[in-house]
Write a protein that holds these residues in place. Structure first.
Motif, PDB file in Angstrom:
ATOM      1  N   GLU A   1      31.258  -5.273  15.516  1.00 49.21           N
ATOM      2  CA  GLU A   1      31.641  -6.314  14.544  1.00 49.21           C
ATOM      3  C   GLU A   1      32.103  -7.597  15.225  1.00 49.21           C
ATOM      4  OE1 GLU A   1      34.607  -4.725  11.727  1.00 49.21           O
ATOM      5  OE2 GLU A   1      33.748  -2.798  12.270  1.00 49.21           O
ATOM      6  N   SER A   2      32.155  -7.586  16.553  1.00 52.50           N
ATOM      7  CA  SER A   2      32.746  -8.734  17.249  1.00 52.50           C
ATOM      8  C   SER A   2      31.688  -9.779  17.604  1.00 52.50           C
ATOM      9  CB  SER A   2      33.416  -8.231  18.533  1.00 52.50           C
ATOM     10  OG  SER A   2      33.737  -9.320  19.359  1.00 52.50           O
TER      11      SER A   2
ATOM     12  N   VAL B   1      41.424 -10.049  21.240  1.00 49.58           N
ATOM     13  CA  VAL B   1      41.980  -8.955  20.420  1.00 49.58           C
ATOM     14  C   VAL B   1      42.789  -8.010  21.312  1.00 49.58           C
ATOM     15  CG1 VAL B   1      41.365  -6.911  19.050  1.00 49.58           C
ATOM     16  CG2 VAL B   1      40.228  -9.089  18.604  1.00 49.58           C
TER      17      VAL B   1
ATOM     18  N   ASP C   1      36.723 -10.046  21.856  1.00 45.00           N
ATOM     19  CA  ASP C   1      37.292  -8.713  22.137  1.00 45.00           C
ATOM     20  C   ASP C   1      38.482  -8.815  23.094  1.00 45.00           C
ATOM     21  OD1 ASP C   1      35.560  -7.421  20.493  1.00 45.00           O
ATOM     22  OD2 ASP C   1      34.359  -6.479  22.067  1.00 45.00           O
TER      23      ASP C   1
ATOM     24  N   TYR D   1      40.792  11.616  15.860  1.00 46.65           N
ATOM     25  CA  TYR D   1      41.147  11.613  14.438  1.00 46.65           C
ATOM     26  C   TYR D   1      39.836  11.393  13.707  1.00 46.65           C
ATOM     27  CZ  TYR D   1      44.821  10.514  10.925  1.00 46.65           C
ATOM     28  OH  TYR D   1      45.721  10.531   9.893  1.00 46.65           O
ATOM     29  N   GLY D   2      39.409  12.339  12.878  1.00 49.07           N
ATOM     30  CA  GLY D   2      38.092  12.240  12.236  1.00 49.07           C
ATOM     31  C   GLY D   2      37.940  10.971  11.424  1.00 49.07           C
TER      32      GLY D   2
ATOM     33  N   HIS E   1      45.185  10.508  18.620  1.00 49.51           N
ATOM     34  CA  HIS E   1      44.473   9.353  18.069  1.00 49.51           C
ATOM     35  C   HIS E   1      44.943   9.173  16.629  1.00 49.51           C
ATOM     36  CE1 HIS E   1      40.752   9.188  20.886  1.00 49.51           C
ATOM     37  NE2 HIS E   1      41.759   9.790  21.504  1.00 49.51           N
TER      38      HIS E   1
ATOM     39  N   TYR F   1      35.268  11.995  28.055  1.00 50.73           N
ATOM     40  CA  TYR F   1      34.951  12.520  26.725  1.00 50.73           C
ATOM     41  C   TYR F   1      34.388  13.923  26.959  1.00 50.73           C
ATOM     42  CZ  TYR F   1      35.361   7.692  25.119  1.00 50.73           C
ATOM     43  OH  TYR F   1      35.838   6.440  24.814  1.00 50.73           O
TER      44      TYR F   1
ATOM     45  N   ALA G   1      46.111  -9.481  21.934  1.00 50.48           N
ATOM     46  CA  ALA G   1      46.995  -9.347  20.760  1.00 50.48           C
ATOM     47  C   ALA G   1      47.562  -7.924  20.691  1.00 50.48           C
ATOM     48  CB  ALA G   1      46.217  -9.679  19.486  1.00 50.48           C
ATOM     49  N   LYS G   2      46.731  -6.940  21.030  1.00 52.56           N
ATOM     50  CA  LYS G   2      47.211  -5.546  20.988  1.00 52.56           C
ATOM     51  C   LYS G   2      48.278  -5.320  22.056  1.00 52.56           C
ATOM     52  CE  LYS G   2      42.683  -3.753  20.116  1.00 52.56           C
ATOM     53  NZ  LYS G   2      41.753  -2.625  20.003  1.00 52.56           N
TER      54      LYS G   2
ATOM     55  N   THR H   1      38.142   2.737  27.370  1.00 52.11           N
ATOM     56  CA  THR H   1      36.903   2.090  26.925  1.00 52.11           C
ATOM     57  C   THR H   1      35.959   3.058  26.219  1.00 52.11           C
ATOM     58  OG1 THR H   1      35.375   2.418  28.795  1.00 52.11           O
ATOM     59  CG2 THR H   1      37.020   0.633  29.005  1.00 52.11           C
ATOM     60  N   GLN H   2      35.150   2.460  25.374  1.00 55.98           N
ATOM     61  CA  GLN H   2      33.985   3.141  24.831  1.00 55.98           C
ATOM     62  C   GLN H   2      33.130   3.580  26.022  1.00 55.98           C
ATOM     63  OE1 GLN H   2      32.499   4.874  22.716  1.00 55.98           O
ATOM     64  NE2 GLN H   2      32.409   3.417  21.006  1.00 55.98           N
TER      65      GLN H   2
ATOM     66  N   ASP I   1      36.446   3.240  11.637  1.00 60.62           N
ATOM     67  CA  ASP I   1      35.233   2.576  11.159  1.00 60.62           C
ATOM     68  C   ASP I   1      35.200   2.524   9.643  1.00 60.62           C
ATOM     69  OD1 ASP I   1      33.802   1.904  13.551  1.00 60.62           O
ATOM     70  OD2 ASP I   1      33.723   4.063  13.921  1.00 60.62           O
TER      71      ASP I   1
ATOM     72  N   GLY J   1      41.626   0.978  22.080  1.00 63.86           N
ATOM     73  CA  GLY J   1      40.205   1.002  22.447  1.00 63.86           C
ATOM     74  C   GLY J   1      39.730  -0.336  22.993  1.00 63.86           C
ATOM     75  N   LEU J   2      38.694  -0.281  23.838  1.00 61.13           N
ATOM     76  CA  LEU J   2      38.090  -1.491  24.415  1.00 61.13           C
ATOM     77  C   LEU J   2      36.587  -1.244  24.563  1.00 61.13           C
ATOM     78  CD1 LEU J   2      38.674  -4.310  25.670  1.00 61.13           C
ATOM     79  CD2 LEU J   2      38.989  -3.169  27.866  1.00 61.13           C
ATOM     80  N   TYR J   3      35.798  -2.309  24.397  1.00 54.55           N
ATOM     81  CA  TYR J   3      34.342  -2.139  24.265  1.00 54.55           C
ATOM     82  C   TYR J   3      33.590  -2.936  25.324  1.00 54.55           C
ATOM     83  CZ  TYR J   3      36.151  -0.171  20.085  1.00 54.55           C
ATOM     84  OH  TYR J   3      36.880   0.621  19.238  1.00 54.55           O
TER      85      TYR J   3
HETATM   86  C1  FAD Z   1      38.587   5.202  23.246  1.00 55.83           C
HETATM   87  C2  FAD Z   1      38.186   5.189  21.799  1.00 55.83           C
HETATM   88  C3  FAD Z   1      38.578   6.247  20.979  1.00 55.83           C
HETATM   89  C4  FAD Z   1      38.246   6.249  19.621  1.00 55.83           C
HETATM   90  N1  FAD Z   1      38.684   7.292  18.833  1.00 55.83           N
HETATM   91  C5  FAD Z   1      38.437   7.275  17.503  1.00 55.83           C
HETATM   92  C6  FAD Z   1      38.963   8.306  16.642  1.00 55.83           C
HETATM   93  O1  FAD Z   1      39.627   9.241  17.089  1.00 55.83           O
HETATM   94  N2  FAD Z   1      38.686   8.227  15.317  1.00 55.83           N
HETATM   95  C7  FAD Z   1      37.951   7.184  14.764  1.00 55.83           C
HETATM   96  O2  FAD Z   1      37.748   7.185  13.541  1.00 55.83           O
HETATM   97  N3  FAD Z   1      37.439   6.204  15.561  1.00 55.83           N
HETATM   98  C8  FAD Z   1      37.670   6.219  16.901  1.00 55.83           C
HETATM   99  N4  FAD Z   1      37.180   5.205  17.714  1.00 55.83           N
HETATM  100  C9  FAD Z   1      36.306   4.170  17.114  1.00 55.83           C
HETATM  101  C10 FAD Z   1      37.080   2.982  16.502  1.00 55.83           C
HETATM  102  O3  FAD Z   1      37.867   3.404  15.410  1.00 55.83           O
HETATM  103  C11 FAD Z   1      36.038   1.960  16.052  1.00 55.83           C
HETATM  104  O4  FAD Z   1      35.357   1.428  17.142  1.00 55.83           O
HETATM  105  C12 FAD Z   1      36.526   0.835  15.140  1.00 55.83           C
HETATM  106  O5  FAD Z   1      35.404   0.174  14.587  1.00 55.83           O
HETATM  107  C13 FAD Z   1      37.350  -0.232  15.841  1.00 55.83           C
HETATM  108  O6  FAD Z   1      38.548   0.274  16.223  1.00 55.83           O
HETATM  109  P1  FAD Z   1      39.557  -0.618  17.136  1.00 55.83           P
HETATM  110  O7  FAD Z   1      40.813   0.111  17.203  1.00 55.83           O
HETATM  111  O8  FAD Z   1      38.905  -1.012  18.381  1.00 55.83           O
HETATM  112  O9  FAD Z   1      39.701  -1.892  16.155  1.00 55.83           O
HETATM  113  P2  FAD Z   1      40.485  -3.261  16.300  1.00 55.83           P
HETATM  114  O10 FAD Z   1      41.090  -3.447  17.634  1.00 55.83           O
HETATM  115  O11 FAD Z   1      41.380  -3.366  15.122  1.00 55.83           O
HETATM  116  O12 FAD Z   1      39.312  -4.293  16.206  1.00 55.83           O
HETATM  117  C14 FAD Z   1      38.439  -4.309  15.092  1.00 55.83           C
HETATM  118  C15 FAD Z   1      38.191  -5.737  14.686  1.00 55.83           C
HETATM  119  O13 FAD Z   1      39.367  -6.197  14.043  1.00 55.83           O
HETATM  120  C16 FAD Z   1      39.633  -7.546  14.364  1.00 55.83           C
HETATM  121  N5  FAD Z   1      40.984  -7.685  14.955  1.00 55.83           N
HETATM  122  C17 FAD Z   1      41.760  -6.713  15.520  1.00 55.83           C
HETATM  123  N6  FAD Z   1      42.942  -7.218  15.921  1.00 55.83           N
HETATM  124  C18 FAD Z   1      42.889  -8.539  15.617  1.00 55.83           C
HETATM  125  C19 FAD Z   1      43.790  -9.610  15.792  1.00 55.83           C
HETATM  126  N7  FAD Z   1      44.986  -9.425  16.353  1.00 55.83           N
HETATM  127  N8  FAD Z   1      43.402 -10.827  15.390  1.00 55.83           N
HETATM  128  C20 FAD Z   1      42.214 -11.039  14.831  1.00 55.83           C
HETATM  129  N9  FAD Z   1      41.303 -10.068  14.626  1.00 55.83           N
HETATM  130  C21 FAD Z   1      41.643  -8.834  15.004  1.00 55.83           C
HETATM  131  C22 FAD Z   1      38.563  -7.973  15.331  1.00 55.83           C
HETATM  132  O14 FAD Z   1      37.575  -8.693  14.661  1.00 55.83           O
HETATM  133  C23 FAD Z   1      37.970  -6.689  15.865  1.00 55.83           C
HETATM  134  O15 FAD Z   1      36.609  -6.877  16.202  1.00 55.83           O
HETATM  135  C24 FAD Z   1      37.468   5.179  19.078  1.00 55.83           C
HETATM  136  C25 FAD Z   1      37.058   4.124  19.911  1.00 55.83           C
HETATM  137  C26 FAD Z   1      37.423   4.125  21.257  1.00 55.83           C
HETATM  138  C27 FAD Z   1      36.969   2.991  22.144  1.00 55.83           C
END
Ligand code: FAD
Length: 312
Positions: free
Chosen positions: A171-172, A181, A178, A66-67, A94, A288, A184-185, A195-196, A126, A163-165
């Motif tokens: 930002e973590s 988080v 992580d 998803y862009g 996505h 990827y 929680a997911k 994973t990234q 992001d 996603g997992l890093y």
């Molecule tokens: C496999 C993969 C595919 C991806 N595909 C795309 C894509 O198609 N399009 C795109 O735009 N981006 C994509 N991304 C990038 C992703 O959107 C970014 O890395 C973004 O910054 C974080 O997304 P996330 O879902 O990991 O965030 P989250 O899991 O929401 O985490 C982000 C931050 O939110 C906070 N947070 C989350 N849940 C909680 C909670 N329960 N309690 C407290 N704090 C919380 C934490 O501080 C965490 O560091 C992808 C990443 C991966 C690993």
């Protein structure tokens, strides 16, 4: 263990990790592929050539990105639907929640449900402008992927991947955060983590040990990126919090105008990673693909994943 098994084991161990693929029992490992929605008719054609080439490998699912900021909403949806309607593959869409209201996001989820799609990769997305910059959620939007996961599960009985890093989200504050988080997911309904991409395989394995030690049992799919555009990778890696090891820069040094050698190196680096992960017990791998089939197809062979009727 019988005498025959012992001989086979000895022969197998004597081979290098990649040669061992040739004597590995087939069908033990699972693969999945990630694509991006195409921008032009030419890109669409080359994406579909890749999909058709990889389809016979029977991946567990194929995902479509998803862009940034939801910029490809229509194209992602169209690509996912076409995969669902015209292939035997299981698509995973996505979906991000950045910059959208809860109603807008829910409408997309309902559309997928109505189209028969049953797997969503739930991501926050992001912040606009800069990866790793300060994220400001919309007042009427979902705050993060945890809330998005819960919403998806409320709307339908979807499979939800998240996603997992392995090198910590930019930002973590820590790997521990992580992991909290991720927990929680999972509580919100996620059943798989993807994973990234990464290049420090030992660091990745240590991180996964830490995740498992925290009691997390869902499948963790290592994201494998066969990178041949090293300059592009350098631009992307920093903001994503991915550390590029010195040996990798050395390997690609001076090859800016030599794409053939870069592709060969990309294949061998990723093949080594796959072989090492497989030996560490991983059974699921996420590629990827960058909308190309060739490197991913070759890497699947390294993992012993082939077309069912292929006896060669
Ligand atoms: C496999 C993969 C595919 C991806 N595909 C795309 C894509 O198609 N399009 C795109 O735009 N981006 C994509 N991304 C990038 C992703 O959107 C970014 O890395 C973004 O910054 C974080 O997304 P996330 O879902 O990991 O965030 P989250 O899991 O929401 O985490 C982000 C931050 O939110 C906070 N947070 C989350 N849940 C909680 C909670 N329960 N309690 C407290 N704090 C919380 C934490 O501080 C965490 O560091 C992808 C990443 C991966 C690993």
């Amino acid at each position: 263990m019988n005498a025959q098994a012992t001989t086979q084991d000895r022969e197998r161990t004597a081979l290098g990790p990649i040669a061992r693929a040739g004597v590995r029992p087939r069908g033990r490992l699972n693969v999945s592929f990630e694509f991006s929605p195409p921008k032009t008719p030419e890109a669409e054609e080359s994406l579909w050539t890749a999909i058709r080439r990889l389809e016979p490998l029977a991946p567990t699912f194929v995902s479509v990105t998803y862009g940034a900021g939801g910029s490809t909403r229509e194209r992602t949806h169209r690509t996912v639907r076409r995969i669902h309607e015209e292939t035997g593959l299981k698509p995973a869409a996505h979906l991000t929640c950045v910059g959208a209201s809860r109603d807008e996001v829910d409408a997309v989820i309902h559309d997928y449900w109505d189209a028969g799609v049953r797997h969503i990769v739930a991501l926050r997305g992001d912040p606009p402008g800069q990866i790793g910059g300060a994220y400001v959620p919309r007042a009427d939007g979902y705050n993060n992927a945890t809330e998005l996961t819960a919403a998806i599960r409320r709307i339908g009985d979807f499979e939800v991947s998240v996603g997992l890093y392995p090198q910590v989200h930019p930002e973590s504050p820590s790997a521990e955060h992580d992991i909290d988080v991720l927990k929680a997911k999972i509580d919100a309904g996620a059943t798989r983590a993807i994973t990234q991409f990464f290049f420090d395989t030992d660091g990745f394995l240590r991180f996964v040990d830490q995740v498992r030690a925290a009691g997390i049992e869902i499948p963790i799919l290592p994201g494998i990126m066969p990178v041949s555009n090293f300059k592009g990778l350098q631009r992307m890696a920093g903001p994503c919090g991915i550390v590029l090891p010195d040996w990798l820069s050395e390997l690609f040094d001076g090859l800016d105008s030599d794409p053939d050698t870069r592709r060969l190196l990309a294949a061998s680096v990723a093949a080594e990673t796959c072989a090492k992960l497989e030996e560490a017990g991983f059974t699921d791998f996420h590629f990827y693909t960058l909308n190309r089939a060739d490197l991913t197809y070759a890497l699947c062979r390294v993992l012993g994943v082939r077309e069912p009727e292929d006896k060669s």
